[in-house]
Every structure is written in C-alpha cells, then in structure tokens.
Design an enzyme around this catalytic site. Structure first.
Site, PDB file in Angstrom:
ATOM      1  CB  SER A 133      -1.497  -0.160   1.411  1.00  8.39           C
ATOM      2  OG  SER A 133      -1.032   1.175   1.322  1.00  8.39           O
ATOM      3  CE1 TYR A 158      -3.591  -2.557   4.847  1.00  6.14           C
ATOM      4  CE2 TYR A 158      -3.816  -0.056   4.937  1.00  6.14           C
ATOM      5  CZ  TYR A 158      -3.408  -1.530   4.629  1.00  6.14           C
ATOM      6  OH  TYR A 158      -3.373  -1.841   3.213  1.00  6.14           O
ATOM      7  CE  LYS A 162      -1.234  -4.583   3.860  1.00  6.74           C
ATOM      8  NZ  LYS A 162      -1.537  -6.009   2.294  1.00  6.74           N
TER       9      LYS A 162
END
Ligand code: UFG
Length: 361
Positions: A133, A158, A162
């Site tokens: 992302s 979150y 990643k």
C-alpha cells in the site's frame, strides 16, 4: 501459454482479489483461490464473488475456505496443486480497527505472511506478487511519490504491517536469490467490474469514501461526512490517487508476466494513475455520472489522514509495460452499476461450517 500456469490467490474472495481473479482467468492462468471470509461474503456454496467471476469469464476456479494461520490447511493445498506463483492479498485492512486491535493485525498479517512464505519455500515456490500500500510512505515529503520515497514513518498499525512485511521480504530476497517477488503499492482502489456482477461488499463496517458515497446516493445513508475542508489543497479537501480496480487487476497480470521472464529478487512498484483528485472533485463527478445528489456535511479532519497523496507510476509503465486506462468517470459509473444492481451487495446466506471446500463453483 503464460509462463506461470497455476496461481494461488490468497484473499481471492475479497474486493481486489476477485477482480484480479477475473483478469488472471482471462489471461489464461489456472486459479486456486483461498479466503477465510474475514472480510468477504460467503454463502452455503462458497464465495458468491468467485461464482460470478466464473460467470464473467466462463472459466473454473478451484476454491478453498482456508486460513493462513492454519498451516496444515495451507500445506495441504500446496501438496495438492503445482503452484507456480502466489498473489498474496489476504490481510486485514481497516486502519481504525488496527489501532484498537494491534495484536490481531500483527498476528493475522505478519504471521499469515510468515506461514505462507515458509510453506512456499518448503514447496520450492519462490514467486510472489504482494499486495502492499502507498500507506508505507507515511506523510509525503514530495509529490508525486516515487518508489524511492522514504518508507516507515507510518501513523497506523495496518500500514506498519505492510511496511514490516516489505522489510521482511527484503531480508528474504537478500538471503536467498531464488526468491522472486514484486510488491505492488496500491493507491486508492475504487470502481467495480463493468458487468456490475462483482464489486466491493465488505462485511466489516466500511469507511472508505466511494462505498459510503454510493450508500448516500442510494438513500441508505442521509449524508456524506467530509473529513476536513481546511486542508492546504485548492478546494480544502483531501487529495488521493483513485485507481479503477480493473486497472489495478491488470497491474497484477503485468507483474506476473514480468516475474516470469526476470529474476528481480524484490522489486516494488506504485500502482496509481499519477493524478490527484480531491474529495469534492470525486463527489462532483459521481453526482454528474450517476445523476444523483449527495448531501455533504463538513466535519473535522479524520485522525491520521494525510493532506494529499498521488503516485508517480513511471516505473511500472517503463518496466512492467503497465499503465492505467480507466477514468474517474468510469470508476464512478462502474461502482454505481455494481451498487444499483446489488443494493445489498452479494446475496448473503448463513455461513457454512465446513472448513475446506474443494473446487467449489
Ligand atoms: N473521506 C471523507 N469521508 C468519508 C470517507 C473518506 O471525507 O466518509 C475522505 C478522507 O478523509 C480522504 C479521502 O476521503 O481524504 C479518501 O479516504 P478513504 O478512507 O477512501 O481512503 P484512505 O486514503 O484514507 O485510505 C485508503 C485505504 C487504506 C490505505 C490508504 C493508503 O482505505 O487501506 O488508502 O493511502 F492504507
């Protein structure tokens, strides 16, 4: 005949996964899809999204309900199928939830990835496309963002999962040259397949702009809350690089083709359009193409939101031969078609109890 025949798609029943499966099937790949239905709809027969992906393409998908935290389950799938490459979507992705439940996110996203990589190595499958992302960049130091922009100064759990995974993949590819991995840093995926048969239907409470906007247009929510109109942007609202989910899907096929003829170790690519669009602009286009009216309510900025972010997607164009083709208008039209054809999303039935469903169609 594609260089990689059989592709394992983790998170295949989800929003991006199901659209990617359509493109993979159209490109001639065999698809084994797995999903634990953490954020995808299931019915008695498996995944309605994947059933419709079969309807769109006229091709078969082998599907397993399986969880990356259950190693024997995943191991069995690798024992059963000659998997050439993995496209790894399966992950939790709600920013707010990740702040409240960091352990859940670290366990699911990091441990899930560790299990997957270990099983891949044990089966001598070293090819992977990873779903990353643009959130790994944190607050941009410059725009448009290139892949060489610093990463790691991220404001939510979150995003950190990643980032940590990308760091892990770096170590892995440095330690063993057999690994061949592309990490794709997505910008803001929106839209739906033009058939209106598949689209975004999260089972968790959603907060992303386009699904919320569509609910307002349908009359299911009274007003769209705009988080901040005092940003340092031309109209005061936040700017993002919205990318049609079908363009995103074709980026995965391009990455697969590239891995098939190049040994890259680990490479990262931005997948975006290169164009920033404000919340207000997106609302205006949506209203125009759908002939609806979206009442707006301006409130304070959302915690952790950045002002503006858009991609420099030159590298993907030059090396993968990929670029976006679909416009903001098409993103809105296609999302609206999906939403109006399926106002309540996929048909939902009670969740079945069996753990593995082989070859469900
Ligand atoms: N927004 C609103 N109202 C809403 C929802 C969003 O005004 O109801 C605004 C946001 O403030 C932002 C823009 O619309 O300016 C886009 O917000 P989204 O929630 O749709 O998307 P984000 O850019 O916040 O997040 C998305 C993904 C994340 C990913 C991130 C990477 O949801 O998973 O992009 O930048 F990490």
């Amino acid at each position: 005949m594609p260089r990689f025949k059989t592709i394992l798609v983790t998170g295949g029943a989800g929003y991006i996964g199901s659209h990617c499966v359509v493109d993979l099937l159209n490109a001639g790949h065999d698809v084994i899809a797995i999903d634990n239905f953490a954020n995808a709809v299931c019915d008695e027969e498996g995944s309605p999204a994947l059933k419709r992906a079969q309807q769109i393409t006229g091709k078969k998908i082998v599907f397993y309900e399986a969880d990356l935290l259950n190693k024997p389950q995943i191991n069995d799938i690798f024992d059963k199928h000659p998997i050439d490459c993995v496209i790894h979507f399966a992950a939790l992705k709600a920013v707010g939830e990740s702040m409240q439940q960091p352990l859940l996110y670290y366990q699911n996203n990091l441990l899930g990835m560790l299990n997957l990589l270990e099983i891949m190595r044990n089966h001598e499958c070293y090819q992977m496309v990873f779903s990353s992302s643009c959130t790994v960049y944190g607050e941009p130091e410059y725009l448009p963002i290139t892949e060489t922009h610093p990463t790691g100064s991220i404001t939510n759990v979150y995003g950190r999962t990643k980032y940590f995974i990308e760091e892990m993949l770096k170590d892995l590819s440095a330690a063993d040259e057999k690994w061949n991995i592309i990490s794709l840093r997505y910008f803001n995926p929106v839209g739906a397949h033009p058939s209106g048969l598949i689209g975004e239907d999260p089972t968790k409470e959603f907060t992303n702009l386009m699904p919320f906007m569509a609910q307002v247009a349908l009359g299911k929510k009274p007003v769209l809350t705009v988080f901040g109109n005092d940003y340092n942007t031309p109209d005061g609202t936040g700017i993002r690089d919205y990318i049609h989910v079908m363009d995103l899907a074709s980026g995965h096929v391009a990455a697969l083709n590239y891995l098939g003829s190049n040994q890259v170790g680990l490479k990262v690519y931005n997948l975006g359009t290169g164009r920033g669009v404000s919340v207000k602009e997106l609302v205006e286009v949506f209203e125009r193409v759908t002939e609806t009216k979206i009442p707006l309510k301006y409130v304070d900025r959302r915690l952790g939101d950045i002002t503006a972010m858009w991609a420099d997607a030159t590298l993907a164009r030059e090396e993968l031969g990929w670029s976006t083709k679909l416009t903001i208008e098409e993103m809105c039209t296609d999302f609206w078609r999906w939403q109006t054809m399926n106002p309540d999303g996929y048909p939902k039935k009670s969740k079945k109890t069996s753990v593995i469903v082989n070859g469900n169609s």
